[in-house]
Write a protein that holds these residues in place. Structure first.
Motif, PDB file in Angstrom:
ATOM      1  N   UNK A 148      28.276  43.685  18.924  1.00 41.51           N
ATOM      2  CA  UNK A 148      27.940  42.540  19.751  1.00 41.51           C
ATOM      3  C   UNK A 148      28.501  42.703  21.149  1.00 41.51           C
ATOM      4  N   UNK A 149      27.847  42.068  22.127  1.00 44.09           N
ATOM      5  CA  UNK A 149      28.230  42.272  23.528  1.00 44.09           C
ATOM      6  C   UNK A 149      29.653  41.815  23.810  1.00 44.09           C
ATOM      7  N   UNK A 150      30.065  40.659  23.248  1.00 46.76           N
ATOM      8  CA  UNK A 150      31.406  40.140  23.516  1.00 46.76           C
ATOM      9  C   UNK A 150      32.478  41.112  23.025  1.00 46.76           C
ATOM     10  N   UNK A 151      32.285  41.647  21.828  1.00 47.40           N
ATOM     11  CA  UNK A 151      33.250  42.612  21.288  1.00 47.40           C
ATOM     12  C   UNK A 151      33.234  43.897  22.101  1.00 47.40           C
ATOM     13  N   UNK A 152      32.025  44.368  22.447  1.00 48.81           N
ATOM     14  CA  UNK A 152      31.904  45.626  23.184  1.00 48.81           C
ATOM     15  C   UNK A 152      32.585  45.540  24.547  1.00 48.81           C
ATOM     16  N   UNK A 153      32.472  44.398  25.207  1.00 46.63           N
ATOM     17  CA  UNK A 153      33.118  44.246  26.520  1.00 46.63           C
ATOM     18  C   UNK A 153      34.637  44.164  26.378  1.00 46.63           C
ATOM     19  N   UNK A 154      35.113  43.617  25.270  1.00 46.87           N
ATOM     20  CA  UNK A 154      36.549  43.560  25.036  1.00 46.87           C
ATOM     21  C   UNK A 154      37.109  44.933  24.698  1.00 46.87           C
ATOM     22  N   UNK A 155      36.297  45.759  24.037  1.00 51.98           N
ATOM     23  CA  UNK A 155      36.723  47.096  23.645  1.00 51.98           C
ATOM     24  C   UNK A 155      36.525  47.318  22.163  1.00 51.98           C
ATOM     25  N   UNK A 174      32.712  53.161  28.654  1.00 54.95           N
ATOM     26  CA  UNK A 174      33.819  53.884  29.278  1.00 54.95           C
ATOM     27  C   UNK A 174      35.080  53.666  28.454  1.00 54.95           C
ATOM     28  N   UNK A 175      35.631  54.764  27.913  1.00 50.03           N
ATOM     29  CA  UNK A 175      36.835  54.675  27.086  1.00 50.03           C
ATOM     30  C   UNK A 175      36.658  53.645  25.973  1.00 50.03           C
ATOM     31  N   UNK A 176      35.510  53.715  25.264  1.00 50.36           N
ATOM     32  CA  UNK A 176      35.206  52.878  24.101  1.00 50.36           C
ATOM     33  C   UNK A 176      35.042  51.402  24.456  1.00 50.36           C
ATOM     34  N   UNK A 177      34.668  51.141  25.700  1.00 47.92           N
ATOM     35  CA  UNK A 177      34.511  49.765  26.160  1.00 47.92           C
ATOM     36  C   UNK A 177      33.229  49.644  26.978  1.00 47.92           C
ATOM     37  N   UNK A 178      32.457  48.582  26.716  1.00 45.09           N
ATOM     38  CA  UNK A 178      31.221  48.348  27.464  1.00 45.09           C
ATOM     39  C   UNK A 178      31.546  47.880  28.871  1.00 45.09           C
ATOM     40  N   UNK A 179      31.007  48.613  29.864  1.00 44.87           N
ATOM     41  CA  UNK A 179      31.229  48.214  31.262  1.00 44.87           C
ATOM     42  C   UNK A 179      29.979  47.613  31.882  1.00 44.87           C
ATOM     43  N   UNK A 180      28.805  47.787  31.253  1.00 45.14           N
ATOM     44  CA  UNK A 180      27.595  47.191  31.802  1.00 45.14           C
ATOM     45  C   UNK A 180      26.341  47.876  31.290  1.00 45.14           C
ATOM     46  N   UNK A 181      25.213  47.431  31.834  1.00 43.37           N
ATOM     47  CA  UNK A 181      23.912  47.955  31.432  1.00 43.37           C
ATOM     48  C   UNK A 181      23.219  48.571  32.641  1.00 43.37           C
ATOM     49  N   UNK A 182      22.531  49.659  32.420  1.00 46.39           N
ATOM     50  CA  UNK A 182      21.796  50.305  33.502  1.00 46.39           C
ATOM     51  C   UNK A 182      20.561  49.487  33.862  1.00 46.39           C
ATOM     52  N   UNK A 183      20.285  49.379  35.156  1.00 47.08           N
ATOM     53  CA  UNK A 183      19.044  48.745  35.595  1.00 47.08           C
ATOM     54  C   UNK A 183      17.876  49.656  35.251  1.00 47.08           C
ATOM     55  N   UNK A 184      16.670  49.115  35.323  1.00 40.13           N
ATOM     56  CA  UNK A 184      15.485  49.911  34.985  1.00 40.13           C
ATOM     57  C   UNK A 184      15.333  51.107  35.932  1.00 40.13           C
TER      58      UNK A 184
END
Length: 393
Positions: free
Chosen positions: A108-115, A215-225
Protein backbone atom coordinates in the motif's frame (compact mmCIF):
# COMPACT_ATOMS: atom_id res chain seq x y z
CA UNK A 1 29.57 -59.79 14.15
CA UNK A 2 27.29 -60.52 11.18
CA UNK A 3 24.20 -60.11 13.36
CA UNK A 4 25.39 -56.67 14.53
CA UNK A 5 26.02 -55.51 10.95
CA UNK A 6 22.55 -56.77 9.99
CA UNK A 7 20.85 -54.68 12.69
CA UNK A 8 22.89 -51.58 11.74
CA UNK A 9 21.79 -52.02 8.11
CA UNK A 10 18.15 -52.30 9.19
CA UNK A 11 18.41 -49.06 11.17
CA UNK A 12 19.94 -47.23 8.20
CA UNK A 13 17.23 -48.50 5.87
CA UNK A 14 14.51 -47.41 8.28
CA UNK A 15 15.93 -43.87 8.27
CA UNK A 16 15.72 -43.76 4.48
CA UNK A 17 12.09 -44.88 4.55
CA UNK A 18 11.06 -42.03 6.86
CA UNK A 19 11.48 -39.24 4.29
CA UNK A 20 7.91 -37.89 4.43
CA UNK A 21 7.42 -37.51 8.17
CA UNK A 22 6.88 -33.72 7.93
CA UNK A 23 4.65 -33.67 4.84
CA UNK A 24 1.43 -31.65 5.10
CA UNK A 25 -1.51 -33.20 3.26
CA UNK A 26 -3.35 -31.05 0.72
CA UNK A 27 -6.48 -31.31 2.90
CA UNK A 28 -4.58 -29.37 5.58
CA UNK A 29 -3.19 -26.59 3.34
CA UNK A 30 -4.31 -23.05 2.50
CA UNK A 31 -2.31 -21.76 -0.47
CA UNK A 32 -1.53 -18.04 -0.35
CA UNK A 33 -1.75 -16.76 -3.93
CA UNK A 34 -1.29 -13.05 -3.17
CA UNK A 35 -0.67 -10.76 -0.22
CA UNK A 36 -1.32 -7.08 0.41
CA UNK A 37 0.59 -5.16 3.06
CA UNK A 38 -0.73 -1.87 4.44
CA UNK A 39 -0.11 0.55 7.28
CA UNK A 40 -3.29 0.84 9.34
CA UNK A 41 -4.65 4.02 10.92
CA UNK A 42 -3.48 2.84 14.36
CA UNK A 43 0.07 2.48 13.00
CA UNK A 44 0.01 -1.30 12.76
CA UNK A 45 0.77 -3.60 9.85
CA UNK A 46 -2.37 -4.87 8.17
CA UNK A 47 -1.79 -8.05 6.20
CA UNK A 48 -4.38 -9.15 3.65
CA UNK A 49 -3.95 -12.55 2.05
CA UNK A 50 -5.92 -14.20 -0.68
CA UNK A 51 -5.87 -17.95 -0.16
CA UNK A 52 -6.89 -20.84 -2.33
CA UNK A 53 -8.40 -23.78 -0.43
CA UNK A 54 -7.92 -26.93 -2.52
CA UNK A 55 -10.85 -29.29 -2.81
CA UNK A 56 -9.45 -32.72 -3.71
CA UNK A 57 -12.92 -34.26 -4.04
CA UNK A 58 -13.74 -31.86 -6.88
CA UNK A 59 -17.13 -31.09 -5.33
CA UNK A 60 -16.83 -27.32 -5.04
CA UNK A 61 -20.09 -25.53 -4.43
CA UNK A 62 -21.73 -23.63 -7.26
CA UNK A 63 -20.76 -19.96 -7.37
CA UNK A 64 -17.89 -20.43 -4.96
CA UNK A 65 -15.37 -19.21 -7.52
CA UNK A 66 -13.37 -22.44 -7.35
CA UNK A 67 -14.72 -24.09 -10.47
CA UNK A 68 -14.98 -27.42 -8.63
CA UNK A 69 -11.29 -27.41 -7.69
CA UNK A 70 -11.32 -25.19 -4.62
CA UNK A 71 -12.40 -21.86 -3.20
CA UNK A 72 -10.74 -18.44 -2.95
CA UNK A 73 -10.99 -16.46 0.29
CA UNK A 74 -9.66 -13.04 1.29
CA UNK A 75 -8.65 -12.52 4.92
CA UNK A 76 -7.07 -9.65 6.87
CA UNK A 77 -5.41 -9.21 10.24
CA UNK A 78 -3.33 -6.58 12.03
CA UNK A 79 -0.16 -6.86 14.04
CA UNK A 80 3.04 -5.09 15.00
CA UNK A 81 4.74 -6.90 12.12
CA UNK A 82 3.90 -9.16 9.18
CA UNK A 83 4.78 -12.16 11.31
CA UNK A 84 2.38 -11.07 14.06
CA UNK A 85 -0.44 -10.44 11.58
CA UNK A 86 0.16 -13.80 9.90
CA UNK A 87 0.07 -15.56 13.28
CA UNK A 88 -3.27 -13.91 14.00
CA UNK A 89 -4.57 -15.02 10.60
CA UNK A 90 -3.44 -18.58 11.23
CA UNK A 91 -5.61 -18.67 14.38
CA UNK A 92 -8.69 -18.02 12.23
CA UNK A 93 -8.07 -20.91 9.86
CA UNK A 94 -7.58 -24.60 10.70
CA UNK A 95 -5.41 -25.14 7.62
CA UNK A 96 -1.71 -24.34 7.42
CA UNK A 97 -0.68 -21.38 5.27
CA UNK A 98 1.74 -22.08 2.44
CA UNK A 99 3.63 -19.23 0.69
CA UNK A 100 4.99 -21.47 -2.05
CA UNK A 101 2.24 -20.52 -4.54
CA UNK A 102 2.21 -16.75 -3.89
CA UNK A 103 2.43 -14.92 -7.21
CA UNK A 104 2.25 -11.26 -6.19
CA UNK A 105 2.89 -8.99 -3.20
CA UNK A 106 1.23 -5.57 -3.08
CA UNK A 107 2.50 -2.70 -0.92
CA UNK A 108 0.00 0.00 0.00
CA UNK A 109 1.12 3.56 -0.71
CA UNK A 110 1.11 4.70 2.94
CA UNK A 111 3.34 1.81 4.01
CA UNK A 112 5.60 2.17 0.97
CA UNK A 113 6.19 5.87 1.66
CA UNK A 114 7.01 5.09 5.30
CA UNK A 115 9.46 2.38 4.24
CA UNK A 116 9.24 -1.34 3.50
CA UNK A 117 12.39 -2.36 5.41
CA UNK A 118 10.84 -4.86 7.85
CA UNK A 119 8.43 -6.28 5.27
CA UNK A 120 11.19 -6.95 2.73
CA UNK A 121 13.28 -8.49 5.50
CA UNK A 122 10.45 -10.89 6.43
CA UNK A 123 9.82 -11.96 2.84
CA UNK A 124 13.49 -12.49 2.02
CA UNK A 125 14.35 -14.15 5.34
CA UNK A 126 11.52 -16.70 5.33
CA UNK A 127 12.28 -19.82 3.28
CA UNK A 128 8.75 -20.27 1.91
CA UNK A 129 8.19 -17.31 -0.48
CA UNK A 130 9.42 -18.19 -3.95
CA UNK A 131 11.91 -16.01 -5.79
CA UNK A 132 9.75 -15.64 -8.89
CA UNK A 133 6.93 -13.88 -7.04
CA UNK A 134 6.38 -10.28 -8.21
CA UNK A 135 6.36 -7.03 -6.20
CA UNK A 136 3.89 -4.21 -6.89
CA UNK A 137 3.15 -0.82 -5.35
CA UNK A 138 -0.41 0.44 -5.41
CA UNK A 139 -1.85 3.93 -5.05
CA UNK A 140 -4.10 3.69 -2.04
CA UNK A 141 -4.84 0.51 -0.11
CA UNK A 142 -3.53 -2.93 -1.04
CA UNK A 143 -6.41 -4.46 0.94
CA UNK A 144 -8.99 -2.77 -1.29
CA UNK A 145 -7.16 -4.04 -4.35
CA UNK A 146 -7.24 -7.66 -3.20
CA UNK A 147 -10.83 -7.55 -1.94
CA UNK A 148 -11.98 -6.57 -5.42
CA UNK A 149 -10.69 -9.86 -6.87
CA UNK A 150 -11.94 -13.42 -6.48
CA UNK A 151 -10.39 -15.06 -9.53
CA UNK A 152 -6.80 -16.33 -9.11
CA UNK A 153 -6.28 -16.11 -12.88
CA UNK A 154 -6.31 -12.30 -12.68
CA UNK A 155 -2.84 -12.40 -11.13
CA UNK A 156 -1.47 -14.25 -14.15
CA UNK A 157 -2.78 -11.42 -16.32
CA UNK A 158 -1.27 -8.77 -14.05
CA UNK A 159 2.12 -10.47 -13.99
CA UNK A 160 2.19 -10.81 -17.78
CA UNK A 161 1.36 -7.08 -18.05
CA UNK A 162 4.18 -6.21 -15.65
CA UNK A 163 6.59 -8.30 -17.70
CA UNK A 164 5.87 -6.37 -20.90
CA UNK A 165 8.77 -4.18 -22.05
CA UNK A 166 6.66 -1.06 -21.44
CA UNK A 167 6.94 -1.57 -17.69
CA UNK A 168 9.47 -3.03 -15.31
CA UNK A 169 9.03 -6.53 -13.97
CA UNK A 170 10.51 -6.92 -10.50
CA UNK A 171 10.59 -10.40 -9.04
CA UNK A 172 12.00 -11.17 -5.59
CA UNK A 173 15.19 -12.41 -7.23
CA UNK A 174 15.64 -9.19 -9.24
CA UNK A 175 14.85 -6.89 -6.31
CA UNK A 176 17.33 -8.72 -4.10
CA UNK A 177 20.08 -7.89 -6.61
CA UNK A 178 18.94 -4.27 -6.94
CA UNK A 179 19.22 -3.73 -3.19
CA UNK A 180 22.99 -3.97 -3.51
CA UNK A 181 23.28 -1.59 -6.48
CA UNK A 182 25.37 1.58 -6.26
CA UNK A 183 22.41 3.94 -5.95
CA UNK A 184 20.11 1.54 -4.08
CA UNK A 185 17.26 2.79 -6.30
CA UNK A 186 15.02 0.84 -8.63
CA UNK A 187 11.57 0.81 -10.22
CA UNK A 188 8.50 -1.20 -9.24
CA UNK A 189 5.35 -1.48 -11.37
CA UNK A 190 2.20 0.20 -10.04
CA UNK A 191 -0.89 -2.02 -9.78
CA UNK A 192 -4.35 -0.50 -10.10
CA UNK A 193 -7.95 -1.45 -10.81
CA UNK A 194 -9.40 -1.01 -14.26
CA UNK A 195 -12.82 -1.84 -15.68
CA UNK A 196 -13.73 -4.01 -18.63
CA UNK A 197 -16.96 -5.31 -20.10
CA UNK A 198 -17.49 -9.08 -20.04
CA UNK A 199 -20.78 -10.54 -21.27
CA UNK A 200 -22.35 -7.07 -21.08
CA UNK A 201 -21.45 -6.70 -17.41
CA UNK A 202 -18.72 -4.52 -15.95
CA UNK A 203 -15.85 -6.28 -14.21
CA UNK A 204 -12.87 -4.89 -12.30
CA UNK A 205 -9.50 -6.41 -13.11
CA UNK A 206 -5.94 -5.69 -12.04
CA UNK A 207 -3.71 -3.76 -14.41
CA UNK A 208 -0.36 -1.98 -14.46
CA UNK A 209 -0.55 1.79 -14.29
CA UNK A 210 2.94 3.27 -14.50
CA UNK A 211 6.11 2.90 -12.47
CA UNK A 212 7.09 3.85 -8.93
CA UNK A 213 10.55 4.92 -7.78
CA UNK A 214 11.99 3.10 -4.77
CA UNK A 215 15.03 4.44 -2.90
CA UNK A 216 16.57 2.38 -0.09
CA UNK A 217 13.36 0.28 0.21
CA UNK A 218 11.17 3.37 0.44
CA UNK A 219 8.72 4.86 -2.07
CA UNK A 220 9.80 8.36 -3.08
CA UNK A 221 7.24 8.97 -5.84
CA UNK A 222 5.78 8.01 -9.19
CA UNK A 223 7.16 8.73 -12.64
CA UNK A 224 5.12 11.04 -14.85
CA UNK A 225 3.97 9.70 -18.21
CA UNK A 226 6.65 11.71 -20.03
CA UNK A 227 9.36 10.59 -17.63
CA UNK A 228 8.33 6.98 -18.19
CA UNK A 229 9.05 7.42 -21.90
CA UNK A 230 12.38 9.06 -21.10
CA UNK A 231 13.38 6.23 -18.77
CA UNK A 232 12.42 3.69 -21.41
CA UNK A 233 14.66 5.41 -23.97
CA UNK A 234 17.59 5.42 -21.53
CA UNK A 235 16.93 1.80 -20.57
CA UNK A 236 15.86 0.53 -23.97
CA UNK A 237 17.30 -2.94 -23.39
CA UNK A 238 14.91 -3.42 -20.45
CA UNK A 239 11.92 -1.24 -21.28
CA UNK A 240 12.09 -0.85 -25.05
CA UNK A 241 9.68 -1.50 -27.91
CA UNK A 242 6.66 0.55 -28.86
CA UNK A 243 8.15 3.89 -27.84
CA UNK A 244 6.45 6.55 -29.95
CA UNK A 245 7.25 10.26 -30.23
CA UNK A 246 4.75 12.76 -31.68
CA UNK A 247 5.52 16.15 -33.20
CA UNK A 248 3.11 18.68 -34.71
CA UNK A 249 4.04 19.84 -38.19
CA UNK A 250 2.16 21.67 -40.99
CA UNK A 251 -1.32 21.44 -39.49
CA UNK A 252 -1.02 17.79 -38.52
CA UNK A 253 1.13 15.32 -36.63
CA UNK A 254 4.02 13.03 -37.43
CA UNK A 255 4.54 10.04 -35.14
CA UNK A 256 7.72 7.99 -35.12
CA UNK A 257 8.40 4.71 -33.37
CA UNK A 258 11.81 4.18 -31.81
CA UNK A 259 13.02 0.77 -32.94
CA UNK A 260 16.48 0.90 -31.43
CA UNK A 261 18.50 3.12 -29.13
CA UNK A 262 22.10 3.20 -28.04
CA UNK A 263 23.06 5.12 -24.93
CA UNK A 264 26.56 6.16 -23.94
CA UNK A 265 27.16 7.69 -20.54
CA UNK A 266 30.41 9.62 -20.30
CA UNK A 267 31.04 10.79 -16.72
CA UNK A 268 33.66 13.37 -15.83
CA UNK A 269 34.82 15.28 -12.76
CA UNK A 270 36.34 18.70 -13.43
CA UNK A 271 37.41 20.99 -10.59
CA UNK A 272 35.12 19.14 -8.20
CA UNK A 273 32.15 19.43 -10.56
CA UNK A 274 30.48 16.15 -11.48
CA UNK A 275 29.26 16.03 -15.08
CA UNK A 276 27.49 13.43 -17.18
CA UNK A 277 27.44 13.56 -20.96
CA UNK A 278 24.63 11.38 -22.29
CA UNK A 279 24.79 10.51 -26.00
CA UNK A 280 21.61 9.04 -27.47
CA UNK A 281 21.57 7.43 -30.89
CA UNK A 282 18.08 6.45 -32.03
CA UNK A 283 16.75 4.55 -35.03
CA UNK A 284 13.08 5.13 -35.84
CA UNK A 285 10.35 4.64 -38.42
CA UNK A 286 7.36 6.85 -39.26
CA UNK A 287 4.09 5.21 -38.20
CA UNK A 288 1.69 8.13 -38.77
CA UNK A 289 1.68 11.25 -40.91
CA UNK A 290 -1.36 13.53 -40.96
CA UNK A 291 0.57 16.57 -42.25
CA UNK A 292 0.90 17.94 -45.76
CA UNK A 293 4.57 16.95 -45.74
CA UNK A 294 5.43 14.26 -48.27
CA UNK A 295 7.85 11.76 -46.71
CA UNK A 296 7.82 9.01 -49.33
CA UNK A 297 10.99 7.11 -50.12
CA UNK A 298 13.23 9.21 -52.28
CA UNK A 299 12.21 12.55 -50.76
CA UNK A 300 14.58 14.48 -48.57
CA UNK A 301 11.90 15.29 -46.01
CA UNK A 302 12.85 12.34 -43.78
CA UNK A 303 16.19 14.04 -43.22
CA UNK A 304 14.46 17.38 -42.62
CA UNK A 305 12.29 16.08 -39.79
CA UNK A 306 15.18 14.39 -37.95
CA UNK A 307 16.42 17.71 -36.54
CA UNK A 308 13.02 18.72 -35.08
CA UNK A 309 12.59 15.25 -33.60
CA UNK A 310 16.05 15.51 -32.04
CA UNK A 311 14.88 18.65 -30.27
CA UNK A 312 11.61 16.98 -29.24
CA UNK A 313 13.44 14.01 -27.75
CA UNK A 314 15.96 16.26 -26.04
CA UNK A 315 13.12 18.21 -24.35
CA UNK A 316 11.60 14.91 -23.26
CA UNK A 317 14.90 13.75 -21.74
CA UNK A 318 15.44 17.12 -20.02
CA UNK A 319 11.96 16.81 -18.51
CA UNK A 320 12.83 13.29 -17.27
CA UNK A 321 16.11 14.34 -15.69
CA UNK A 322 14.42 17.36 -14.15
CA UNK A 323 11.91 15.14 -12.35
CA UNK A 324 14.58 12.68 -11.23
CA UNK A 325 17.05 15.32 -9.97
CA UNK A 326 14.75 17.99 -8.55
CA UNK A 327 11.53 16.24 -7.54
CA UNK A 328 12.35 12.58 -6.83
CA UNK A 329 16.06 13.19 -6.11
CA UNK A 330 16.79 9.59 -7.01
CA UNK A 331 19.15 7.97 -9.51
CA UNK A 332 17.38 5.18 -11.39
CA UNK A 333 19.25 5.73 -14.67
CA UNK A 334 22.64 4.28 -13.72
CA UNK A 335 24.74 7.41 -13.17
CA UNK A 336 26.13 5.98 -9.92
CA UNK A 337 27.42 2.87 -11.65
CA UNK A 338 29.05 4.92 -14.44
CA UNK A 339 30.89 7.19 -11.97
CA UNK A 340 31.87 4.24 -9.77
CA UNK A 341 33.38 2.45 -12.74
CA UNK A 342 35.44 5.42 -13.98
CA UNK A 343 36.27 7.14 -10.69
CA UNK A 344 36.37 4.42 -7.99
CA UNK A 345 38.34 6.52 -5.48
CA UNK A 346 36.15 9.61 -5.83
CA UNK A 347 33.03 7.45 -5.74
CA UNK A 348 34.08 5.89 -2.45
CA UNK A 349 34.08 9.34 -0.84
CA UNK A 350 30.53 10.22 -1.92
CA UNK A 351 28.71 6.87 -2.07
CA UNK A 352 27.02 7.37 1.31
CA UNK A 353 25.78 10.77 0.15
CA UNK A 354 25.16 9.95 -3.50
CA UNK A 355 21.60 11.31 -3.62
CA UNK A 356 22.83 14.81 -2.78
CA UNK A 357 25.61 14.59 -5.38
CA UNK A 358 23.20 13.24 -8.01
CA UNK A 359 21.03 16.35 -7.68
CA UNK A 360 24.00 18.55 -8.64
CA UNK A 361 25.32 16.50 -11.58
CA UNK A 362 25.51 18.65 -14.72
CA UNK A 363 23.75 16.58 -17.39
CA UNK A 364 24.55 17.32 -21.04
CA UNK A 365 22.27 15.58 -23.55
CA UNK A 366 23.10 14.87 -27.18
CA UNK A 367 20.47 13.28 -29.41
CA UNK A 368 21.09 11.93 -32.87
CA UNK A 369 18.12 10.21 -34.49
CA UNK A 370 17.92 8.51 -37.87
CA UNK A 371 14.49 7.95 -39.41
CA UNK A 372 14.79 5.01 -41.78
CA UNK A 373 11.37 4.23 -43.26
CA UNK A 374 8.30 6.37 -43.99
CA UNK A 375 5.93 3.42 -43.51
CA UNK A 376 4.30 1.24 -46.13
CA UNK A 377 1.45 3.68 -46.75
CA UNK A 378 1.83 7.24 -48.01
CA UNK A 379 -0.87 9.63 -49.31
CA UNK A 380 0.78 12.08 -51.69
CA UNK A 381 -2.52 13.67 -52.69
CA UNK A 382 -3.36 14.67 -49.11
CA UNK A 383 -2.48 18.34 -49.59
CA UNK A 384 -4.43 18.47 -52.88
CA UNK A 385 -7.49 16.91 -51.24
CA UNK A 386 -7.33 19.45 -48.41
CA UNK A 387 -7.20 22.24 -50.97
CA UNK A 388 -10.27 20.84 -52.81
CA UNK A 389 -12.19 20.54 -49.54
CA UNK A 390 -11.35 24.16 -48.64
CA UNK A 391 -12.54 25.25 -52.10
CA UNK A 392 -15.85 23.44 -51.65
CA UNK A 393 -16.45 25.18 -48.36
Amino acid sequence: MRLGLFFILLILLSLLLAGCWDRIEVNDMALIISAGIDKSEDDQIELTVQVFIPNPTGAGSEGSGGGGEGNVYTMSAKGRSMADALTDLQKKLPRYFSWGHAKAYFFGEALARQGMYNEFDFLFRDIQPREQANFFVCKGSAKKLLESQNDPNTYETLIKLSQKPTTRSSTMHEVEELFSGESGAFLLPVASLTSMISNRSEKSILSVDGMSVIQRKKLVGFLSSRSQIGIRILKHAELGRNITITRKEDGGEIVIRVINSKVRMLPSIENGKWKMRVKLKLDADVVQNSTTLIIANGSNNLRKIEGPFNEEIKKLMENTMDQLQKELKTDVVGFARAFHKKYPHEWKKVKENWNSVFQTVDVQLEVNSTIHRPGISNIPELSNRRGRNEGIQ
